[in-house]
Write an enzyme that holds these catalytic residues in place. Structure first.
Site, PDB file in Angstrom:
ATOM      1  N   ASP A   1       0.856  -1.187   0.000  1.00  0.00           N
ATOM      2  CA  ASP A   1       0.000   0.000   0.000  1.00  0.00           C
ATOM      3  C   ASP A   1       0.895   1.241   0.000  1.00  0.00           C
ATOM      4  O   ASP A   1       2.121   1.119  -0.015  1.00  0.00           O
ATOM      5  CB  ASP A   1      -0.916   0.001   1.241  1.00  0.00           C
ATOM      6  CG  ASP A   1      -0.141   0.144   2.546  1.00  0.00           C
ATOM      7  OD1 ASP A   1       1.100   0.220   2.511  1.00  0.00           O
ATOM      8  OD2 ASP A   1      -0.792   0.195   3.606  1.00  0.00           O
TER       9      ASP A   1
ATOM     10  N   ASP B   1      -3.348   4.447   2.754  1.00  0.00           N
ATOM     11  CA  ASP B   1      -3.715   4.807   4.132  1.00  0.00           C
ATOM     12  C   ASP B   1      -3.364   6.269   4.355  1.00  0.00           C
ATOM     13  O   ASP B   1      -2.232   6.681   4.101  1.00  0.00           O
ATOM     14  CB  ASP B   1      -2.929   3.972   5.154  1.00  0.00           C
ATOM     15  CG  ASP B   1      -3.415   2.535   5.232  1.00  0.00           C
ATOM     16  OD1 ASP B   1      -4.499   2.231   4.695  1.00  0.00           O
ATOM     17  OD2 ASP B   1      -2.702   1.709   5.840  1.00  0.00           O
TER      18      ASP B   1
ATOM     19  N   ASP C   1       1.376   4.681   2.350  1.00  0.00           N
ATOM     20  CA  ASP C   1       0.955   5.305   3.603  1.00  0.00           C
ATOM     21  C   ASP C   1       1.355   6.783   3.616  1.00  0.00           C
ATOM     22  O   ASP C   1       2.460   7.127   3.200  1.00  0.00           O
ATOM     23  CB  ASP C   1       1.648   4.607   4.789  1.00  0.00           C
ATOM     24  CG  ASP C   1       1.473   3.103   4.753  1.00  0.00           C
ATOM     25  OD1 ASP C   1       0.375   2.629   5.078  1.00  0.00           O
ATOM     26  OD2 ASP C   1       2.436   2.392   4.379  1.00  0.00           O
TER      27      ASP C   1
HETATM   28  N1  DCT Z   1       1.302   1.202  11.595  1.00  0.00           N
HETATM   29  C1  DCT Z   1       0.895   1.669  12.808  1.00  0.00           C
HETATM   30  N2  DCT Z   1      -0.405   1.505  13.189  1.00  0.00           N
HETATM   31  C2  DCT Z   1      -1.286   0.899  12.358  1.00  0.00           C
HETATM   32  C3  DCT Z   1      -0.870   0.420  11.114  1.00  0.00           C
HETATM   33  C4  DCT Z   1       0.441   0.600  10.756  1.00  0.00           C
HETATM   34  O1  DCT Z   1       1.678   2.199  13.562  1.00  0.00           O
HETATM   35  N3  DCT Z   1      -2.535   0.772  12.751  1.00  0.00           N
HETATM   36  C5  DCT Z   1       2.686   1.381  11.211  1.00  0.00           C
HETATM   37  C6  DCT Z   1       3.494   0.153  11.203  1.00  0.00           C
HETATM   38  C7  DCT Z   1       4.063   0.029   9.834  1.00  0.00           C
HETATM   39  C8  DCT Z   1       3.659   1.294   9.097  1.00  0.00           C
HETATM   40  O2  DCT Z   1       2.697   1.894   9.909  1.00  0.00           O
HETATM   41  C9  DCT Z   1       3.156   1.005   7.730  1.00  0.00           C
HETATM   42  O3  DCT Z   1       2.344  -0.143   7.742  1.00  0.00           O
HETATM   43  P1  DCT Z   1       2.275  -1.130   6.507  1.00  0.00           P
HETATM   44  O4  DCT Z   1       1.840  -0.380   5.311  1.00  0.00           O
HETATM   45  O5  DCT Z   1       1.454  -2.286   6.926  1.00  0.00           O
HETATM   46  O6  DCT Z   1       3.774  -1.633   6.385  1.00  0.00           O
HETATM   47  P2  DCT Z   1       4.916  -1.213   5.386  1.00  0.00           P
HETATM   48  O7  DCT Z   1       6.158  -1.272   6.176  1.00  0.00           O
HETATM   49  O8  DCT Z   1       4.590   0.058   4.713  1.00  0.00           O
HETATM   50  O9  DCT Z   1       4.948  -2.396   4.373  1.00  0.00           O
HETATM   51  P3  DCT Z   1       4.295  -2.508   2.907  1.00  0.00           P
HETATM   52  O10 DCT Z   1       5.412  -2.199   1.985  1.00  0.00           O
HETATM   53  O11 DCT Z   1       3.848  -3.925   2.798  1.00  0.00           O
HETATM   54  O12 DCT Z   1       3.171  -1.542   2.805  1.00  0.00           O
HETATM   55 MG    MG Z   2       2.815   0.374   3.622  1.00  0.00          MG
END
Ligand code: DCT
Ligand code: MG
Length: 508
Positions: free
Chosen positions: A343, A433, A345
């Site tokens: 995703d 997100d 973020d």
């Molecule tokens: N996070 C957080 N609280 C949440 C969800 C996520 O603090 N409710 C943090 C932890 C990791 C970061 O945000 C991003 O989450 P992901 O998108 O799940 O992980 P990523 O490291 O970006 O991995 P990906 O490349 O798979 O998106």
């Molecule tokens: Mg991510």
């Protein structure tokens, strides 16, 4: 030149080997054409030779199974130059094609560097001198760094995306995931921590000796490392990959909105494929799962950096239309330098009025809906209270207002052609997100949302080593009984007495 011999492949086999994949490198994988390596099996053994061969080939080196006059570099272990020459004479190799005689430490350094490293005196095997001669220290007995200094906490290690131990970390990631599916938290943590520490090493584990002094490697983990060194693979990983439950959970959780509970239910009901689940009339799906099925193909194909950048431009355009002074930062894996993600973020914050802030995400959603850029969204209101103590749980969700959405990215917004976009495809569904945080919390939110194992170990470190509580909102000092303010991530590290670790060094 005599035809190559195979007599040096002395039988010292302890058990049947499964080396099928190990010898599979094709000529187009070779990056360094001028270099032809031959690894001497004598005093090294079949399995270690095969293991080193595999690692070197993965890094683009041409490693020959047989000795021939095209060989330019002979690599040996626990042999003096005289030993190797003696062996060569038995093989009747011609003097005109005399190759370099090198200690295995040279090859290990090459594998570590991913390219040929300079041959120095410490690598060259000296002929006519005793192996124990002080001017020729022989093979590196320990990895090139002081491993005893490695911390058990990921937040005290620098972990870039340059993983020298992928062969092991892939195995532990799979085992950790399997434990997660089985809700076996302790084992999951054991394997995750093992993978995490191995990702931080600046050298490749070649023998069990290299694991000495490395934290987070218990006997179970070491057993698996040893098996991979000897056989090139782990039997436990192999059986997990073939396990029906693992395969089904992996498949089901790949749908947006499907977690462990739903996967468990579908698995117990006897479902093994997504098409069967989708066509089952008696099942009801959440709105999120329906969107997950609808855009499944797009969502399982990872987001590239170019796609993430295109989304970023659109997010900024929309946010700045309502809050021109807002800061929009791409967080998550992309901030850590990853080239792909599941995703994208974003953290949004603004020094302006709180009222405008509260309305922002809804306004952005309305705008995108009007423009036809929104396929799904779920806006979660803030449950943030100013005086709340930080959460002690390392993976507790935070209380910021956020929006989980599926964005419809139009092709024309991409700068370059993306290989994953077939001809005629005009848009792609992308998981995004958006997180909105109060301005004074932005450093904590940014640190938390940059993520990875690193972040969880940072909280563990704060609790156990500093008597502080850290989460995505704040840092609380239990000894001083006060919140510690921070304007930047650097200040949070300083409060914790830690060296600053850059986002791209947080890929734990
Ligand atoms: N996070 C957080 N609280 C949440 C969800 C996520 O603090 N409710 C943090 C932890 C990791 C970061 O945000 C991003 O989450 P992901 O998108 O799940 O992980 P990523 O490291 O970006 O991995 P990906 O490349 O798979 O998106
Ligand atoms: Mg991510």
């Amino acid at each position: 030149m005599d035809p190559p011999r195979t007599s040096h492949l002395s039988p010292r086999k302890k058990r049947p080997r499964q080396m099928g994949a190990l010898m599979a490198s094709s000529p187009q994988d070779i990056k360094f054409q001028d270099l032809v390596v031959f690894i001497l099996e004598k005093k090294m053994g079949t399995s270690r030779r095969a293991f080193l061969t595999e690692l070197a080939r993965r890094k683009g080196f041409r490693v020959e199974n047989e000795l021939s006059d095209s060989v330019t570099h002979i690599v040996a272990e626990n042999n003096s130059g005289s030993d190797v020459l003696e062996w060569l004479q038995v093989q009747k190799i011609q003097a005109s094609s005399q190759p370099e005689l090198l200690d295995v430490s040279w090859l290990i350094e090459c594998i570590g560097a991913g390219k040929p490293v300079e041959m120095t005196g410490k690598h060259q095997l000296v002929v006519g001198r005793d192996y124990s001669d002080s001017t020729n220290p022989g093979p590196l007995k320990t990895p090139p760094i002081a491993v005893q200094k490695i911390s058990q906490y990921a937040c005290q290690r620098r972990t870039t995306l340059n993983n020298f131990n992928q062969i092991f970390t892939d195995a532990f990631d799979i085992l950790a995931e399997n434990c997660e599916f089985r809700e076996n938290e302790d084992s999951c943590l054991t394997f995750m921590r093992a993978a995490s520490v191995l990702k931080s090493l600046p050298f490749t584990i070649i023998s069990m000796k290299d694991t000495e002094g490395i934290p987070c490697l218990g006997s179970k983990v070491k057993g698996i490392i040893e098996e991979i060194i000897e056989d090139g693979e782990s039997s436990e990983v192999k059986s997990v990959l073939n396990d029906e439950r693992y395969q089904s959970f992996k498949l089901f959780t790949s749908v947006f909105g499907v977690g462990l509970k739903t996967s468990e239910k579908w698995f117990r009901m006897g479902f093994r494929t997504l098409s069967k689940v989708r066509s089952e009339k008696s099942l009801t799906f959440t709105r999120m799962q329906r969107a997950g099925f609808l855009y499944y193909e797009d969502l399982v194909s990872c987001v590239t950096r170019a796609e993430a950048e295109a989304v970023s431009v659109l997010v900024k355009e929309a946010v700045w239309a309502f809050l021109p002074d807002a800061f929009v930062t791409m967080t998550g894996g992309f901030r850590r330098g990853k080239k792909m993600g599941h995703d994208v973020d974003f953290l949004i914050t603004s020094p302006g009025s709180t009222e405008d802030e509260e309305q922002l995400l809804q306004k952005v959603m309305n705008l995108w809906e009007k423009k036809g850029l929104l396929l799904y969204y779920d806006l979660v209101e803030s449950t943030f209270e100013k005086l709340r103590l930080p959460s002690r749980k390392v993976d507790a969700l935070d209380h910021f207002q956020k929006c989980f959405l599926i964005f419809k990215l139009p092709r024309q917004r991409l700068d370059s052609d993306q290989p994953s976009w077939q001809e005629g495809k005009t848009w792609k569904a992308i998981r995004v997100d958006l997180v909105m945080c109060p301005y004074e919390r932005r450093a904590f939110a940014l640190l938390g949302w940059t993520g990875s194992r690193f972040e969880r170990d940072l909280r563990r470190y704060a609790t156990h080593e500093r008597k502080m509580i850290l989460d995505n909102h704040a840092l609380y000092d239990k000894t001083k009984r006060m919140f510690l303010k921070a304007e930047s991530e650097e200040e949070i590290f300083a409060h914790l007495g830690l060296d600053y670790i850059e986002p791209w060094e947080r890929n734990a």
